[in-house]
Design a protein around this motif. Structure first.
Motif, PDB file in Angstrom:
ATOM      1  N   VAL A   1      10.338   8.011   2.343  1.00 32.09           N
ATOM      2  CA  VAL A   1      11.079   7.039   1.534  1.00 32.09           C
ATOM      3  C   VAL A   1      11.142   5.696   2.244  1.00 32.09           C
ATOM      4  CG1 VAL A   1      13.378   6.473   0.628  1.00 32.09           C
ATOM      5  CG2 VAL A   1      12.396   8.738   0.221  1.00 32.09           C
ATOM      6  N   GLU A   2      11.424   5.706   3.540  1.00 31.99           N
ATOM      7  CA  GLU A   2      11.454   4.460   4.318  1.00 31.99           C
ATOM      8  C   GLU A   2      10.090   3.767   4.267  1.00 31.99           C
ATOM      9  OE1 GLU A   2      12.603   5.690   8.242  1.00 31.99           O
ATOM     10  OE2 GLU A   2      14.644   6.220   7.610  1.00 31.99           O
ATOM     11  N   TRP A   3       9.018   4.545   4.419  1.00 28.35           N
ATOM     12  CA  TRP A   3       7.671   3.986   4.389  1.00 28.35           C
ATOM     13  C   TRP A   3       7.381   3.364   3.021  1.00 28.35           C
ATOM     14  CZ3 TRP A   3       3.090   4.501   1.759  1.00 28.35           C
ATOM     15  CH2 TRP A   3       1.953   3.954   2.363  1.00 28.35           C
ATOM     16  N   LEU A   4       7.748   4.073   1.963  1.00 25.83           N
ATOM     17  CA  LEU A   4       7.526   3.553   0.608  1.00 25.83           C
ATOM     18  C   LEU A   4       8.291   2.246   0.383  1.00 25.83           C
ATOM     19  CD1 LEU A   4       7.684   6.902  -1.382  1.00 25.83           C
ATOM     20  CD2 LEU A   4       5.672   5.429  -1.119  1.00 25.83           C
ATOM     21  N   GLN A   5       9.523   2.195   0.869  1.00 26.88           N
ATOM     22  CA  GLN A   5      10.314   0.970   0.722  1.00 26.88           C
ATOM     23  C   GLN A   5       9.703  -0.181   1.515  1.00 26.88           C
ATOM     24  OE1 GLN A   5      14.145   2.506   1.927  1.00 26.88           O
ATOM     25  NE2 GLN A   5      14.715   3.010  -0.178  1.00 26.88           N
ATOM     26  N   LYS A   6       9.283   0.096   2.729  1.00 25.29           N
ATOM     27  CA  LYS A   6       8.713  -0.937   3.589  1.00 25.29           C
ATOM     28  C   LYS A   6       7.412  -1.502   3.013  1.00 25.29           C
ATOM     29  CE  LYS A   6       7.043  -1.762   8.281  1.00 25.29           C
ATOM     30  NZ  LYS A   6       6.868  -1.206   9.629  1.00 25.29           N
ATOM     31  N   HIS A   7       6.624  -0.659   2.367  1.00 28.15           N
ATOM     32  CA  HIS A   7       5.303  -1.055   1.883  1.00 28.15           C
ATOM     33  C   HIS A   7       5.251  -1.232   0.365  1.00 28.15           C
ATOM     34  CE1 HIS A   7       3.632  -0.623   5.872  1.00 28.15           C
ATOM     35  NE2 HIS A   7       4.275   0.522   5.978  1.00 28.15           N
ATOM     36  N   ASP A   8       6.398  -1.386  -0.244  1.00 30.66           N
ATOM     37  CA  ASP A   8       6.482  -1.486  -1.703  1.00 30.66           C
ATOM     38  C   ASP A   8       5.563  -2.575  -2.263  1.00 30.66           C
ATOM     39  OD1 ASP A   8       8.026  -0.785  -4.277  1.00 30.66           O
ATOM     40  OD2 ASP A   8       8.269  -2.968  -4.127  1.00 30.66           O
ATOM     41  N   ALA A   9       5.629  -3.772  -1.738  1.00 30.08           N
ATOM     42  CA  ALA A   9       4.832  -4.889  -2.274  1.00 30.08           C
ATOM     43  C   ALA A   9       3.335  -4.613  -2.127  1.00 30.08           C
ATOM     44  CB  ALA A   9       5.210  -6.189  -1.574  1.00 30.08           C
ATOM     45  N   ALA A  10       2.914  -4.108  -0.977  1.00 28.48           N
ATOM     46  CA  ALA A  10       1.496  -3.820  -0.762  1.00 28.48           C
ATOM     47  C   ALA A  10       1.023  -2.704  -1.693  1.00 28.48           C
ATOM     48  CB  ALA A  10       1.245  -3.433   0.693  1.00 28.48           C
ATOM     49  N   LEU A  11       1.844  -1.694  -1.902  1.00 28.36           N
ATOM     50  CA  LEU A  11       1.479  -0.601  -2.814  1.00 28.36           C
ATOM     51  C   LEU A  11       1.332  -1.116  -4.234  1.00 28.36           C
ATOM     52  CD1 LEU A  11       3.732   2.194  -1.330  1.00 28.36           C
ATOM     53  CD2 LEU A  11       1.230   2.254  -1.472  1.00 28.36           C
ATOM     54  N   ARG A  12       2.254  -1.969  -4.668  1.00 27.96           N
ATOM     55  CA  ARG A  12       2.165  -2.536  -6.015  1.00 27.96           C
ATOM     56  C   ARG A  12       0.868  -3.319  -6.192  1.00 27.96           C
ATOM     57  NH1 ARG A  12       6.867  -2.161  -8.870  1.00 27.96           N
ATOM     58  NH2 ARG A  12       8.708  -1.695  -7.632  1.00 27.96           N
ATOM     59  N   GLN A  13       0.461  -3.999  -5.145  1.00 28.23           N
ATOM     60  CA  GLN A  13      -0.712  -4.865  -5.213  1.00 28.23           C
ATOM     61  C   GLN A  13      -2.022  -4.096  -5.081  1.00 28.23           C
ATOM     62  OE1 GLN A  13      -1.165  -7.663  -1.917  1.00 28.23           O
ATOM     63  NE2 GLN A  13      -1.712  -9.239  -3.415  1.00 28.23           N
ATOM     64  N   ARG A  14      -2.074  -3.074  -4.224  1.00 28.29           N
ATOM     65  CA  ARG A  14      -3.355  -2.460  -3.868  1.00 28.29           C
ATOM     66  C   ARG A  14      -3.581  -1.052  -4.384  1.00 28.29           C
ATOM     67  NH1 ARG A  14      -1.676  -4.418   1.562  1.00 28.29           N
ATOM     68  NH2 ARG A  14      -2.001  -6.651   1.363  1.00 28.29           N
ATOM     69  N   SER A  15      -2.530  -0.348  -4.762  1.00 23.34           N
ATOM     70  CA  SER A  15      -2.699   1.052  -5.158  1.00 23.34           C
ATOM     71  C   SER A  15      -2.940   1.180  -6.657  1.00 23.34           C
ATOM     72  CB  SER A  15      -1.464   1.864  -4.761  1.00 23.34           C
ATOM     73  OG  SER A  15      -1.619   3.194  -5.186  1.00 23.34           O
ATOM     74  N   LEU A  16      -4.038   1.833  -7.011  1.00 20.31           N
ATOM     75  CA  LEU A  16      -4.290   2.176  -8.416  1.00 20.31           C
ATOM     76  C   LEU A  16      -3.399   3.333  -8.846  1.00 20.31           C
ATOM     77  CD1 LEU A  16      -8.172   2.129  -8.795  1.00 20.31           C
ATOM     78  CD2 LEU A  16      -6.514   0.526  -9.747  1.00 20.31           C
TER      79      LEU A  16
END
Length: 151
Positions: free
Chosen positions: A64-79
């Motif tokens: 959960v901490e990792w997902l929160q920390k990388h939220d913006a990058a995931l939104r931008q790069r993850s299909l």
């Protein structure tokens, strides 16, 4: 044990088998960060079909901490992320968690790898990105376009 297969990049498959120690889980998070840092669009299949138990409370908290920390990058790069979970109870629990706190990217929770790969092919096609070669070779991408008959 946690193993990574990026031979079909931008399709990444992460397989969880047996139990994962805290150290292995931290290495998994670090490697997932490295994939995000490539700054390339990708899709992850997270296969827990051979895991002998659910992640520990500490591992879930770190995730959960990792997902929160990388939220913006995931939104931008993850299909998207496809979760392969054979336990109906754990699938239900994850579905409920995702309803309460939606993930940063599209996702699906399925019971087998074939369904996960077909969903991945659909996501690549929807984004108008070339399908990874093995998705084409194995026919998963063709079903999404309707050329192989009904899904």
């Amino acid at each position: 044990m946690i193993t990574f297969n990026d031979s079909e990049w931008p399709l990444l498959t992460v397989s969880f088998s047996g139990t994962s120690s805290a150290q292995e889980f931290e290495a998994y998070l670090a490697r997932m960060t490295a994939y995000l840092n490539r700054r390339e669009t990708y899709l992850a299949i997270l296969d827990s079909s051979k895991a002998s138990n659910a992640p520990t409370l500490e591992q879930r908290q770190r995730q959960v901490e990792w997902l929160q920390k990388h939220d913006a990058a995931l939104r931008q790069r993850s299909l998207g992320s496809a979760f392969v979970i054979t336990s109906p109870f754990i699938r239900l629990a994850l579905n409920i968690m995702c309803q309460l706190k939606p993930l940063s990217c599209p996702h699906t929770i399925v019971g087998d790898m074939k369904v996960a790969r077909a969903w991945a092919a659909e996501r690549f096609q929807a984004a108008r990105l070339p399908l990874p070669f093995l998705l084409l070779r194995n026919g998963e991408g063709l079903a999404a376009t309707g050329t192989q008959g009904p899904r």
